[in-house]
Design a protein around this motif. Structure first.
Motif, PDB file in Angstrom:
ATOM      1  N   PRO A 332       0.835  -1.215   0.000  1.00  0.00           N
ATOM      2  CA  PRO A 332       0.000   0.000   0.000  1.00  0.00           C
ATOM      3  C   PRO A 332       0.861   1.253   0.000  1.00  0.00           C
ATOM      4  O   PRO A 332       1.911   1.307   0.631  1.00  0.00           O
ATOM      5  N   HIS A 335      -0.502   7.427  -1.552  1.00  0.00           N
ATOM      6  CA  HIS A 335      -1.398   8.081  -2.499  1.00  0.00           C
ATOM      7  C   HIS A 335      -2.595   7.205  -2.884  1.00  0.00           C
ATOM      8  O   HIS A 335      -3.401   7.602  -3.737  1.00  0.00           O
ATOM      9  N   ASP A 336      -2.720   5.994  -2.302  1.00  0.00           N
ATOM     10  CA  ASP A 336      -3.853   5.135  -2.616  1.00  0.00           C
ATOM     11  C   ASP A 336      -5.156   5.773  -2.161  1.00  0.00           C
ATOM     12  O   ASP A 336      -5.206   6.514  -1.164  1.00  0.00           O
ATOM     13  N   GLN A 337      -6.213   5.459  -2.898  1.00  0.00           N
ATOM     14  CA  GLN A 337      -7.543   5.930  -2.515  1.00  0.00           C
ATOM     15  C   GLN A 337      -7.952   5.254  -1.207  1.00  0.00           C
ATOM     16  O   GLN A 337      -7.869   4.036  -1.056  1.00  0.00           O
ATOM     17  N   THR A 338      -8.396   6.036  -0.251  1.00  0.00           N
ATOM     18  CA  THR A 338      -8.695   5.504   1.081  1.00  0.00           C
ATOM     19  C   THR A 338     -10.056   4.831   1.155  1.00  0.00           C
ATOM     20  O   THR A 338     -10.260   3.955   2.000  1.00  0.00           O
ATOM     21  N   GLN A 384      -5.468   6.606 -10.162  1.00  0.00           N
ATOM     22  CA  GLN A 384      -5.635   6.659  -8.706  1.00  0.00           C
ATOM     23  C   GLN A 384      -5.826   5.237  -8.180  1.00  0.00           C
ATOM     24  O   GLN A 384      -6.934   4.714  -8.158  1.00  0.00           O
ATOM     25  N   PRO A 386      -6.547   2.040  -5.968  1.00  0.00           N
ATOM     26  CA  PRO A 386      -7.366   1.837  -4.768  1.00  0.00           C
ATOM     27  C   PRO A 386      -6.538   1.240  -3.639  1.00  0.00           C
ATOM     28  O   PRO A 386      -5.617   0.455  -3.868  1.00  0.00           O
ATOM     29  N   GLY A 387      -6.892   1.607  -2.432  1.00  0.00           N
ATOM     30  CA  GLY A 387      -6.211   1.020  -1.293  1.00  0.00           C
ATOM     31  C   GLY A 387      -6.788  -0.323  -0.911  1.00  0.00           C
ATOM     32  O   GLY A 387      -6.072  -1.230  -0.487  1.00  0.00           O
ATOM     33  N   GLN A 388      -8.119  -0.484  -1.063  1.00  0.00           N
ATOM     34  CA  GLN A 388      -8.797  -1.722  -0.672  1.00  0.00           C
ATOM     35  C   GLN A 388      -9.874  -2.001  -1.704  1.00  0.00           C
ATOM     36  O   GLN A 388     -10.752  -1.169  -1.965  1.00  0.00           O
ATOM     37  N   ALA A 414      -4.122  -2.490  -6.913  1.00  0.00           N
ATOM     38  CA  ALA A 414      -4.679  -2.165  -5.599  1.00  0.00           C
ATOM     39  C   ALA A 414      -3.672  -2.466  -4.499  1.00  0.00           C
ATOM     40  O   ALA A 414      -2.823  -3.352  -4.637  1.00  0.00           O
ATOM     41  N   GLY A 415      -3.806  -1.721  -3.406  1.00  0.00           N
ATOM     42  CA  GLY A 415      -2.966  -2.011  -2.258  1.00  0.00           C
ATOM     43  C   GLY A 415      -3.340  -3.330  -1.611  1.00  0.00           C
ATOM     44  O   GLY A 415      -2.478  -4.126  -1.252  1.00  0.00           O
ATOM     45  N   GLN A 416      -4.655  -3.566  -1.461  1.00  0.00           N
ATOM     46  CA  GLN A 416      -5.185  -4.834  -0.961  1.00  0.00           C
ATOM     47  C   GLN A 416      -6.358  -5.216  -1.849  1.00  0.00           C
ATOM     48  O   GLN A 416      -7.243  -4.394  -2.113  1.00  0.00           O
TER      49      GLN A 416
END
Length: 479
Positions: A332, A335-338, A384, A386-388, A414-416
């Protein structure tokens, strides 16, 4: 990749081209998409695709391993050259128990070097595949022998291909050869100075057929160029007296020592140093002019995909093991989307959506089914990440190559990323389908903890961000 491509980029691209020529094309839909998004022209897109695929297939590590082995081989050859130079000097002078024949000693120290140097010069007049440098070719041969693994031979072969296209290979191998010869001759010269400083030697010339006048002329001829650099030339009287039949004073022996050292430095070391500098300058110039031959097989076929005049749907590659998608997880990033995201992947049209019990704060991306929707979603995640992300798939469908590839691409951005299998028992659904999903996703690189047996635990993970519960092989997928 920097704005100006380097040799490493062309080397990696050529390595990938050779591998695909030997083993078939790789599945590269995600890498092609990234290359098209980041590249400016076709050539740069080819290099970007090679960079992304090279990282995925570990070709960059293969090149790094070969580079380390090549440096070790070069260091070993350098050490051998230094030892050989010192041994040659000591062997040519002997242990001091008998007089040294100056011409035989000079021939022993410079004969092989002169022959190799002449061979290199003649290589420019004769059109051949070789570089004319024995030591450079030996180094390249050693690096190939040291390479291990099914793809290890690709790195040196690709390097030779890239360097040969602009005649840079000749000058690089020439620089290696001249450098090794220069190291040997410098070691020889220093050993001469050390041995002549530590022992007393007598010098003479011996002949049965030649006259003394011949040695006087030869000594003057060979000593003229060294004399311009400050080395001494034995006068005619000293040369005539050095026939081994009469004793010479210490000053005469010193003159012969200076003459011998001057010949080794002038006719051995100096030409090699000059050619080393020339080779490095020419190699640098030719390396700067290296470009990508876009018409080569393996590159030309990519034009329709990396720089297409129009978009079209259809099969993007054969259904072979080489086209198996691979998921590359990433850490992650800040800058990932929260906001957690939810997306349905190729669900049936009658699937209730959004699913019941959707946690608050989760953004619904809808059902992604058409080619345009997939493209737009991937481009959005490129801009952008995604984080999750939770991706919901239809458990009653058999996973195909395109679906797995899309899941791998989305998960890689994606981060996750987790996957939920949505469906009801019966109506053609069986445990074999769940096993097929598990097998195909595992082959793509997904971990068991990233696959959920139903929406309830998946939505709970999306809301809490907790690790998923893996699916047991005998478990039924529940809605």
């Amino acid at each position: 990749m920097p704005c100006a491509p380097t040799l490493a980029h062309y080397w990696l691209a050529e390595t990938l081209r050779l591998r695909e020529a030997l083993w078939g094309p790789l599945e590269d839909s995600g890498e092609v998409r990234r290359a098209r998004a980041q590249g400016q022209g076709f050539g740069q897109k080819v290099l970007l695709r090679a960079q992304f695929l090279g990282q995925r297939e570990k070709l960059d590590l293969l090149i790094a391993r070969w580079t380390r082995g090549a440096r070790l081989a070069l260091l070993g050859m350098l050490a051998a050259a230094i030892l050989a130079g010192a041994a040659t000097a000591v062997g040519a002078l002997g242990d001091g128990s008998r007089s040294v024949n100056v011409l035989l000693a000079l021939t022993a120290m410079l004969g092989l070097n002169a022959l190799a140097f002449l061979f290199w010069l003649l290589s420019f007049a004769v059109r051949s595949a070789g570089s004319g440098t024995w030591l450079g070719e030996l180094w390249l041969w050693l690096t190939r022998k040291l390479a291990r693994g099914p793809d290890a031979a690709l790195a040196p072969r690709a390097l030779v291909e890239v360097l040969s296209r602009n005649n840079a290979l000749r000058w690089i191998l020439g620089g290696i050869s001249h450098g090794l010869w220069a190291a040997a001759l410098l070691s020889m010269l220093l050993s001469l100075l050390a041995v002549l400083s530590a022992r007393r030697y007598g010098f003479n010339w011996e002949t049965t057929l030649l006259s003394a006048d011949t040695f006087v002329s030869l000594t003057a001829f060979l000593g003229w160029l060294p004399s311009l650099l400050g080395f001494a030339i034995p006068p005619e009287a000293v040369v005539r007296a050095s026939n081994g039949l009469q004793a010479l004073p210490e000053t005469a022996q010193a003159l012969w020592s200076s003459w011998l050292i001057g010949c080794v430095a002038t006719y051995g070391l100096l030409p090699r140093m000059l050619c080393l500098v020339l080779s490095l300058l020419m190699a640098r110039r030719n390396l700067a002019a290296i470009g990508l031959d876009e018409n080569l097989p393996g590159y030309a076929e990519l034009r329709g995909r990396l720089a297409p005049p129009s978009e079209k749907a259809g099969i993007d590659g054969p259904d072979t093991p080489g086209f198996q998608a691979h998921f590359r997880p990433r850490a992650p990033a800040p800058h990932d989307q929260t906001q957690p995201l939810l997306a349905g992947i190729e669900l049936a049209p009658d699937t209730p959506w959004p699913p019941a019990g959707l946690p608050a704060g989760v953004a619904d991306l809808g059902i992604i089914d058409s080619r345009l929707e997939r493209k737009n979603l991937l481009e959005r995640f490129q801009r952008q990440p995604p984080g999750q992300l939770l991706m919901v798939c239809d458990a009653q469908q058999t996973p195909d190559r395109g679906t797995i590839a899309l899941l791998a691409e989305l998960a890689g951005l994606a981060g996750q990323a987790h996957i939920a299998l949505h469906g009801q028992a019966g109506a053609g659904f069986s445990d074999a389908r769940a096993a097929a999903w598990q097998e195909r996703l595992a082959a793509a690189g997904f971990l068991p903890g990233q696959l959920h047996a139903g929406l309830a635990p998946a939505l709970a993970w999306l809301a809490a961000g907790q690790p998923a519960r893996p699916i047991a092989k005998d478990a039924h997928v529940q809605p």
